[in-house]
Scaffold this motif. Structure first.
Motif, PDB file in Angstrom:
ATOM      1  N   GLU A  26       6.825   9.015 -10.872  1.00 18.45           N
ATOM      2  CA  GLU A  26       7.551   8.325 -11.945  1.00 18.45           C
ATOM      3  C   GLU A  26       6.686   7.276 -12.639  1.00 18.45           C
ATOM      4  O   GLU A  26       6.717   7.132 -13.856  1.00 18.45           O
ATOM      5  CB  GLU A  26       8.796   7.626 -11.382  1.00 18.45           C
ATOM      6  CG  GLU A  26       9.915   8.533 -10.996  1.00 18.45           C
ATOM      7  CD  GLU A  26      11.051   7.773 -10.321  1.00 18.45           C
ATOM      8  OE1 GLU A  26      11.161   6.539 -10.521  1.00 18.45           O
ATOM      9  OE2 GLU A  26      11.815   8.408  -9.583  1.00 18.45           O
ATOM     10  N   ARG A  27       5.942   6.513 -11.841  1.00 18.09           N
ATOM     11  CA  ARG A  27       5.183   5.375 -12.365  1.00 18.09           C
ATOM     12  C   ARG A  27       3.723   5.704 -12.661  1.00 18.09           C
ATOM     13  O   ARG A  27       3.013   4.858 -13.184  1.00 18.09           O
ATOM     14  CB  ARG A  27       5.220   4.227 -11.357  1.00 18.09           C
ATOM     15  CG  ARG A  27       6.596   3.685 -11.112  1.00 18.09           C
ATOM     16  CD  ARG A  27       6.549   2.660 -10.004  1.00 18.09           C
ATOM     17  NE  ARG A  27       7.821   2.002  -9.841  1.00 18.09           N
ATOM     18  CZ  ARG A  27       7.954   0.726  -9.524  1.00 18.09           C
ATOM     19  NH1 ARG A  27       6.896  -0.029  -9.316  1.00 18.09           N
ATOM     20  NH2 ARG A  27       9.142   0.190  -9.392  1.00 18.09           N
ATOM     21  N   ASN A  28       3.295   6.888 -12.256  1.00 14.80           N
ATOM     22  CA  ASN A  28       1.894   7.269 -12.391  1.00 14.80           C
ATOM     23  C   ASN A  28       0.981   6.230 -11.724  1.00 14.80           C
ATOM     24  O   ASN A  28       0.006   5.764 -12.304  1.00 14.80           O
ATOM     25  CB  ASN A  28       1.516   7.469 -13.859  1.00 14.80           C
ATOM     26  CG  ASN A  28       0.224   8.250 -14.001  1.00 14.80           C
ATOM     27  OD1 ASN A  28      -0.136   9.044 -13.131  1.00 14.80           O
ATOM     28  ND2 ASN A  28      -0.485   8.009 -15.085  1.00 14.80           N
ATOM     29  N   GLU A  29       1.345   5.861 -10.489  1.00 14.31           N
ATOM     30  CA  GLU A  29       0.572   4.907  -9.705  1.00 14.31           C
ATOM     31  C   GLU A  29       0.160   5.566  -8.389  1.00 14.31           C
ATOM     32  O   GLU A  29       0.899   6.376  -7.839  1.00 14.31           O
ATOM     33  CB  GLU A  29       1.404   3.660  -9.386  1.00 14.31           C
ATOM     34  CG  GLU A  29       1.755   2.829 -10.587  1.00 14.31           C
ATOM     35  CD  GLU A  29       2.581   1.599 -10.228  1.00 14.31           C
ATOM     36  OE1 GLU A  29       2.541   1.150  -9.061  1.00 14.31           O
ATOM     37  OE2 GLU A  29       3.290   1.109 -11.118  1.00 14.31           O
ATOM     38  N   PRO A  30      -1.013   5.197  -7.873  1.00 12.24           N
ATOM     39  CA  PRO A  30      -1.445   5.769  -6.594  1.00 12.24           C
ATOM     40  C   PRO A  30      -0.675   5.169  -5.423  1.00 12.24           C
ATOM     41  O   PRO A  30      -0.101   4.073  -5.527  1.00 12.24           O
ATOM     42  CB  PRO A  30      -2.926   5.387  -6.516  1.00 12.24           C
ATOM     43  CG  PRO A  30      -3.030   4.145  -7.330  1.00 12.24           C
ATOM     44  CD  PRO A  30      -2.006   4.285  -8.430  1.00 12.24           C
ATOM     45  N   LEU A  31      -0.680   5.891  -4.319  1.00 13.14           N
ATOM     46  CA  LEU A  31      -0.059   5.430  -3.087  1.00 13.14           C
ATOM     47  C   LEU A  31      -1.114   4.893  -2.133  1.00 13.14           C
ATOM     48  O   LEU A  31      -2.212   5.430  -2.036  1.00 13.14           O
ATOM     49  CB  LEU A  31       0.651   6.577  -2.360  1.00 13.14           C
ATOM     50  CG  LEU A  31       1.890   7.181  -2.978  1.00 13.14           C
ATOM     51  CD1 LEU A  31       2.385   8.332  -2.102  1.00 13.14           C
ATOM     52  CD2 LEU A  31       2.966   6.142  -3.148  1.00 13.14           C
ATOM     53  N   LEU A  32      -0.737   3.861  -1.404  1.00  7.61           N
ATOM     54  CA  LEU A  32      -1.497   3.404  -0.256  1.00  7.61           C
ATOM     55  C   LEU A  32      -0.538   3.458   0.924  1.00  7.61           C
ATOM     56  O   LEU A  32       0.466   2.744   0.945  1.00  7.61           O
ATOM     57  CB  LEU A  32      -2.023   1.984  -0.451  1.00  7.61           C
ATOM     58  CG  LEU A  32      -2.709   1.362   0.772  1.00  7.61           C
ATOM     59  CD1 LEU A  32      -3.908   2.198   1.217  1.00  7.61           C
ATOM     60  CD2 LEU A  32      -3.122  -0.066   0.484  1.00  7.61           C
ATOM     61  N   ILE A  33      -0.811   4.338   1.875  1.00  5.59           N
ATOM     62  CA  ILE A  33       0.058   4.515   3.034  1.00  5.59           C
ATOM     63  C   ILE A  33      -0.552   3.741   4.191  1.00  5.59           C
ATOM     64  O   ILE A  33      -1.708   3.956   4.544  1.00  5.59           O
ATOM     65  CB  ILE A  33       0.233   6.004   3.395  1.00  5.59           C
ATOM     66  CG1 ILE A  33       0.837   6.768   2.219  1.00  5.59           C
ATOM     67  CG2 ILE A  33       1.139   6.155   4.603  1.00  5.59           C
ATOM     68  CD1 ILE A  33      -0.130   7.597   1.471  1.00  5.59           C
ATOM     69  N   LEU A  34       0.231   2.830   4.756  1.00  5.39           N
ATOM     70  CA  LEU A  34      -0.240   1.979   5.846  1.00  5.39           C
ATOM     71  C   LEU A  34       0.532   2.247   7.125  1.00  5.39           C
ATOM     72  O   LEU A  34       1.742   2.451   7.102  1.00  5.39           O
ATOM     73  CB  LEU A  34      -0.069   0.495   5.492  1.00  5.39           C
ATOM     74  CG  LEU A  34      -0.807  -0.030   4.282  1.00  5.39           C
ATOM     75  CD1 LEU A  34      -0.457  -1.494   4.060  1.00  5.39           C
ATOM     76  CD2 LEU A  34      -2.310   0.145   4.441  1.00  5.39           C
ATOM     77  N   ASP A  35      -0.175   2.228   8.231  1.00  8.55           N
ATOM     78  CA  ASP A  35       0.423   2.290   9.559  1.00  8.55           C
ATOM     79  C   ASP A  35      -0.468   1.456  10.460  1.00  8.55           C
ATOM     80  O   ASP A  35      -1.622   1.186  10.126  1.00  8.55           O
ATOM     81  CB  ASP A  35       0.513   3.735  10.053  1.00  8.55           C
ATOM     82  CG  ASP A  35       1.514   3.911  11.187  1.00  8.55           C
ATOM     83  OD1 ASP A  35       2.025   2.904  11.718  1.00  8.55           O
ATOM     84  OD2 ASP A  35       1.782   5.072  11.555  1.00  8.55           O
ATOM     85  N   ALA A  36       0.048   1.044  11.592  1.00  6.43           N
ATOM     86  CA  ALA A  36      -0.745   0.271  12.549  1.00  6.43           C
ATOM     87  C   ALA A  36      -1.319   1.205  13.601  1.00  6.43           C
ATOM     88  O   ALA A  36      -0.652   2.149  14.040  1.00  6.43           O
ATOM     89  CB  ALA A  36       0.104  -0.802  13.201  1.00  6.43           C
ATOM     90  N   ARG A  37      -2.542   0.948  13.993  1.00  7.28           N
ATOM     91  CA  ARG A  37      -3.141   1.681  15.110  1.00  7.28           C
ATOM     92  C   ARG A  37      -2.342   1.367  16.366  1.00  7.28           C
ATOM     93  O   ARG A  37      -1.649   0.366  16.448  1.00  7.28           O
ATOM     94  CB  ARG A  37      -4.592   1.249  15.324  1.00  7.28           C
ATOM     95  CG  ARG A  37      -5.520   1.645  14.233  1.00  7.28           C
ATOM     96  CD  ARG A  37      -6.962   1.354  14.644  1.00  7.28           C
ATOM     97  NE  ARG A  37      -7.870   1.588  13.553  1.00  7.28           N
ATOM     98  CZ  ARG A  37      -8.344   2.780  13.220  1.00  7.28           C
ATOM     99  NH1 ARG A  37      -8.003   3.834  13.906  1.00  7.28           N
ATOM    100  NH2 ARG A  37      -9.169   2.918  12.202  1.00  7.28           N
ATOM    101  N   SER A  38      -2.501   2.216  17.365  1.00  5.17           N
ATOM    102  CA  SER A  38      -1.779   2.001  18.622  1.00  5.17           C
ATOM    103  C   SER A  38      -2.306   0.783  19.379  1.00  5.17           C
ATOM    104  O   SER A  38      -1.600   0.204  20.190  1.00  5.17           O
ATOM    105  CB  SER A  38      -1.893   3.240  19.516  1.00  5.17           C
ATOM    106  OG  SER A  38      -3.229   3.380  19.976  1.00  5.17           O
ATOM    107  N   GLY A  39      -3.547   0.429  19.133  1.00  8.33           N
ATOM    108  CA  GLY A  39      -4.144  -0.677  19.860  1.00  8.33           C
ATOM    109  C   GLY A  39      -4.785  -0.256  21.172  1.00  8.33           C
ATOM    110  O   GLY A  39      -5.256  -1.079  21.942  1.00  8.33           O
ATOM    111  N   SER A  40      -4.815   1.031  21.424  1.00  8.01           N
ATOM    112  CA  SER A  40      -5.402   1.550  22.657  1.00  8.01           C
ATOM    113  C   SER A  40      -6.915   1.325  22.653  1.00  8.01           C
ATOM    114  O   SER A  40      -7.575   1.468  21.621  1.00  8.01           O
ATOM    115  CB  SER A  40      -5.114   3.046  22.799  1.00  8.01           C
ATOM    116  OG  SER A  40      -5.841   3.594  23.871  1.00  8.01           O
ATOM    117  N   ASN A  41      -7.444   1.010  23.811  1.00  4.87           N
ATOM    118  CA  ASN A  41      -8.889   0.835  23.966  1.00  4.87           C
ATOM    119  C   ASN A  41      -9.564   2.083  24.517  1.00  4.87           C
ATOM    120  O   ASN A  41     -10.759   2.058  24.793  1.00  4.87           O
ATOM    121  CB  ASN A  41      -9.181  -0.350  24.892  1.00  4.87           C
ATOM    122  CG  ASN A  41      -8.777  -1.660  24.253  1.00  4.87           C
ATOM    123  OD1 ASN A  41      -8.823  -1.810  23.042  1.00  4.87           O
ATOM    124  ND2 ASN A  41      -8.364  -2.611  25.069  1.00  4.87           N
TER     125      ASN A  41
END
Length: 132
Positions: A26-41
């Motif tokens: 609709e807006r002709n704008e790109p997406l930035l999809i964010l998620d958090a890493r699990s934090g596993s070492n």
């Protein structure tokens, strides 16, 4: 401007991704999809998580959508890490999925969703999965 989608592997995250795709068109704008890493070492975890995340996003989005996906280092407070990243991007809108709530649950929304609503300065579109 950019549309940010806060994603997690769940029906709520999938609903946010779908709504973000619609807004992107609709807006002709790109997406930035964010998620958090699990934090596993554990060795190799970062690479495996990143590949799985990218594959999930590629499957979910149509090929005509411009997007980037990033896994955020969770630190001590994963929601804060995601919000800090959002502050640097200054998106036109943030898309966030939530689940259906009971009458009591609606009062509280959920701690993390509530924090996002109160602390993110950009407009927020809150979506829930459809019940089919």
């Amino acid at each position: 401007m950019t549309i940010v989608v806060i994603h997690h592997s769940s029906p709520q995250g999938d609903a946010a991704l779908s709504a973000g795709q619609d807004l992107s068109r609709e807006r002709n704008e790109p997406l930035l999809i964010l998620d958090a890493r699990s934090g596993s070492n554990a060795p190799g975890t970062d690479d495996l998580e990143h590949r799985a995340f990218i594959q999930k996003v590629q499957k979910a989005l149509d090929s005509d959508i411009s997007w980037n996906a990033e896994l955020v280092e969770p630190g001590e407070d994963p929601p804060e890490a995601i919000m800090e990243h959002i502050r640097t991007v200054q998106p036109s809108i943030v898309v966030l999925g939530t689940r259906h709530r009971s009458a009591i649950g609606k009062m509280f929304l959920g701690h993390t969703v509530h924090r996002y609503l109160l602390e993110i300065d950009s407009p927020i579109l809150l979506v829930k999965p459809s019940h089919k």
